[in-house]
Design an enzyme around this catalytic site. Structure first.
Site, short mmCIF file in Angstrom:
data_model
loop_
_atom_site.label_atom_id
_atom_site.label_comp_id
_atom_site.label_asym_id
_atom_site.label_seq_id
_atom_site.Cartn_x
_atom_site.Cartn_y
_atom_site.Cartn_z
N SER A 201 0.81 -1.22 0.00
CA SER A 201 0.00 0.00 0.00
C SER A 201 0.84 1.27 0.00
O SER A 201 0.45 2.27 -0.61
CB SER A 201 -0.94 0.00 1.21
N HIS A 256 0.95 4.49 4.40
CA HIS A 256 0.25 5.19 3.34
C HIS A 256 0.76 6.62 3.19
O HIS A 256 1.05 7.07 2.07
CB HIS A 256 -1.25 5.20 3.62
#
Length: 306
Positions: A201, A256
């Site tokens: 991610s 992230h």
């Protein structure tokens, strides 16, 4: 003489005959190179737009020709998504191995796991020192759930090819890996005292950030990629504190954000580098990002390491 006719050699003849080819002594020829005017035999002739040239002049002409590149300096290819597909393939193979073949060993040794020196049994994992720092990269290729790898690979398939085509394969790969490492190092800095994290991610968020920069550079529409970014940020922070019973995060927001920032910074340096110093500026950009990530890692080690 017509423009495309072979040029007659001006070299003096030997005993009234034709001159020898300058590359094959003893082979008489009446043709000379249209650039250097040295005699060349049929074995050496290379057809040119006007007449024939010798291999040396052809080589010099190719060396002086400007190499075609993508807009941002990469080598153009007919297939703009090769690296993207290779990355997807690697992630899928690692997922199969971790989830079904080498369970649970691969997940244990490849995850971004860390426990600080003040924890029982610590320091452990990344905090234990350079021998465990490989986890910062391997964790970005590790998935244990089908939906996790599926979502990340769909995003990679959507975001990767346009960036790879614009940057070239090598620059795109550097962007992807730097973004993944950026997410891992920020996770370690913020939560290295006690953390287990995995997944691509961070790298995917890096590609989102890079796509924003690409649209700004091209003056393209920002609406779709900004909507994608906002949607993923909402998911990130709604899940970051949405663990069962409040026991802990189910989404690593640090990875992230770290990937997003590093991806955008790297893309800015790669895409806004001035043409006349593009290679130098792009190389310095990659080096500077690596130095930044190393500084974040060492700061985390000072907080949690032995």
């Amino acid at each position: 003489m017509l423009p495309d006719e072979p040029r007659q050699s001006t070299e003096p003849s030997h005993g009234g005959g034709l001159p020898d080819c300058h590359r094959h002594p003893g082979t008489a020829t009446g043709i000379s190179c249209t650039r250097c005017e040295r005699p060349i035999c049929p074995q050496c002739m290379v057809a040119a737009s006007v007449g024939f040239q010798c291999p040396e002049c052809v080589g010099q002409g190719h060396a002086g020709a400007r190499r075609a590149t993508t807009r941002f300096g990469g080598a153009p290819t007919g297939d703009g998504g090769l690296v993207t597909r290779v990355l997807i393939g690697i992630n899928l193979v690692v997922w199969v191995l971790a989830a079904y073949v080498l369970t649970p060993r691969l997940g244990e040794v490849w995850s971004l796991a860390s426990a600080g020196r003040d924890r029982l049994g610590g320091p452990y994992g990344v905090a234990d020192g350079p021998g465990q720092w490989y986890r910062l990269l391997t964790a970005t290729f590790l998935h244990l759930e089908w939906w996790h790898v599926g979502m990340n690979m769909l995003a990679l398939l959507f975001l990767g090819p346009p960036l790879e085509q614009a940057l070239g394969r090598l620059r795109f790969l550097a962007l992807y890996l730097l973004a993944g490492l950026g997410g891992s190092t920020l996770t370690f800095l913020v939560a290295g005292d006690w953390v287990v994290s995995l997944g691509a991610s961070g790298a995917i968020f890096g590609l989102i950030g890079a796509t924003v920069v690409l649209q700004l550079r091209n003056r393209g529409p920002l609406g779709p990629v900004m909507a994608l970014l906002v949607f993923n940020l909402v998911i990130t922070f709604s899940g970051a504190w949405g663990g069962p019973g409040g026991a802990g995060p189910s989404i690593d927001w640090r990875a992230h954000l770290g990937g997003l920032v590093i991806g955008a910074l790297t893309a800015f340096g790669l895409m806004y580098a001035p043409r006349e110093r593009r290679g130098l500026v792009q190389g310095l950009t990659v080096a500077a990002v690596l130095v930044l990530e190393a500084a974040v890692l060492l700061t985390g080690m000072a907080l949690y390491g032995a």
